[in-house]
Design a protein around this motif. Structure first.
Motif: not given
Length: 494
Positions: A121-124, A132-135, A467-471
């Protein structure tokens, strides 16, 4: 009725360990070691090494996806062996086992598809920033599975855990470990690297060590409420994640606008498939007063006609319970219902079967009628081929009785009024509701409950994501430098 084509296979034994029984005959199939605490720790250490080093963390998402597809193909190619093995180990009729396990590859293919479709995801953000977010995978995950659906329940979680890049330590039920052990061999055949999936066998102590180990990032557990509560406490101490699918006392509301014979046929499937050993088994039928007597009579006829016998015979419709202890528990609850004033409309006893089936853990499909909501049989999870029938007056009464329980896993509604079906489905407090059907599942459908039926969800994107965490990554894209304390800095006080 019974079938009699059983051909016992010779037992394979080890020098020491826990005997695994054939519930249809009581014979020992194999002796499986009880893992020691040191062996559990070694398995977790091995999984941690596989997560941090070696080929697994170096695989791209595309490579992991292809690997999951190979796993699905290998399972499909060896499915007949798995059907037979699981039938011998947990006693479920082979026709049911074949229907269930033929769907196991779907879970691996579904999660491979989610992996291929996953987008970051790209966040405003205000100003010159790209956010952006990475899992990322959690790490080493523990999966604790029950005796009733060993491979299906394992595949539900394992496929998501592997797709997202985790490594896994599995503890199957001590009564039904054989198909899980066979699956690990198939994973290796498909190319899953060493240490990525490890199995530890044994009882409660093994599960407690796995749940409480500091290197386990998530536990997925299917079992009883008390086991789930203990897992929640253990993981909370280190803020690890837990998904727990626990007990159920599934209410099924049958309204008087439906043919009671048609509803009884559906009820028999809901109540007696897998010998009632399912957390969402139709165990509490709430039937409108106008069709109550006819429904009970039709369900009793259907129960009496079910063919009981050797699970490996395709003609068998009902196999044994998994153990003598489980059968004793179910019989005690049936007797409690009788003592409290309910009527045994069908079954209730042990069927008369020829040797060696007379040494198995069989119980007749049982219909308990004229129950009230304060009886134990209407409130407690029975986990056997027992359907409890309670009358209700109107829609409001049906909803009140459906929600009058500490569990909230599954529910059902039988009606020809689809508006009513939607209303009741909305009002019932359960994680899953079927209308005019039961036990329907797909890899895309989140599976889990509320109240004392557990927390979190298996299957669907919900399981994949958990099963993931968000960075979150914030990148400043402006050309100039930032000097917060300089003369022109935005934070300078004038």
């Amino acid at each position: 009725m019974s079938t009699t084509t059983l051909s016992p296979e010779p037992a394979r034994t080890a020098a020491a360990g826990r005997p695994v029984l054939d519930p249809a005959t009581g014979a020992v199939l194999e002796t499986v070691p009880d893992s020691s605490i040191a062996e559990v720790d070694a398995a977790i250490a091995r999984a941690l090494t596989a997560f941090t080093a070696g080929p697994w963390p170096a695989l791209t998402r595309t490579q992991r996806g292809r690997l999951l597809l190979r796993v699905a193909d290998v399972i499909e190619a060896r499915s007949e062996e798995l059907y037979r093995l699981e039938t011998r180990n947990n006693g479920r009729p082979v026709t049911e086992t074949r229907a269930q396990l033929s769907r196991v590859p779907e879970w691996f293919r579904y999660n491979a598809g989610l992996l291929a479709a996953q987008r970051d995801s790209v966040l405003p953000s205000d100003g010159p920033y790209l956010t952006y977010q990475r899992r990322a995978p959690l790490g080493v995950c523990g999966i604790i599975t029950p005796f009733n659906h060993p491979l299906l329940i394992l595949a539900r979680s394992l496929s998501a855990a592997l797709a997202t890049g985790n490594t896994v330590v599995v503890k199957p039920s001590e009564t039904t470990p054989l198909s899980t052990l066979a699956l690990v061999d198939l994973l290796a055949e498909a190319g899953v690297p060493d240490g990525v999936v490890t199995v530890v066998t044994g009882g409660r102590e093994v599960g407690e060590r796995l749940t409480g180990h500091p290197d386990i990032a998530k536990i997925t557990l299917t079992g009883g409420t008390e086991a789930g509560r203990a897992a929640a406490v253990a993981t909370a101490r280190r803020f690890a994640r837990v998904t727990a699918e626990l007990g159920g006392k599934t209410p099924i509301a049958v309204f008087d606008d439906i043919d009671p014979v048609v509803a009884a046929e559906g009820a028999a499937f809901a109540a007696f498939v897998a010998a009632g050993q399912s957390c969402v088994a139709g165990s509490r039928f709430l039937v409108q007063e106008g069709i109550y007597a006819e429904f009970v009579a039709a369900l009793a006829r259907r129960a009496d006609a079910i063919r009981i016998g050797d699970p490996s015979d395709p003609a068998t419709q009902l196999g044994p319970l998994v153990s003598a202890a489980q059968r004793d528990k179910v019989r005690a609850l049936v007797e409690a219902g009788r003592v409290e004033g309910a009527r045994i409309a069908a079954g209730g006893g042990v069927p008369d079967l020829p040797a060696p089936l007379n040494q198995g853990f069989f119980l007749q499909p049982t219909v308990i009628a004229d129950a009230t909501m304060d009886m134990r049989v209407a409130r407690e999870e029975i986990f056997g081929p027992v359907a409890v029938v309670v009358p209700f007056r109107d829609e409001a009464d049906a909803i009140a009785k459906a929600n009058d329980n500490r569990f909230g896993l599954g529910a059902g509604v039988w009606t020809r009024d689809l508006a009513r079906g939607h209303r009741v489905a909305d009002a019932v407090r359960a994680g899953m509701v079927w209308v005019n059907d039961h036990h329907r599942l797909e890899p895309s459908l989140p599976w889990g409950g509320i109240k004392e039926s557990g927390t979190g969800r298996d299957a669907g994107t919900e399981s994949f994501d958990d099963f993931t965490w968000i960075k979150t990554v914030v990148v400043r894209t402006a050309a100039d430098d930032v000097d917060w304390y300089g003369a022109d800095a935005p934070g300078r006080l004038n």
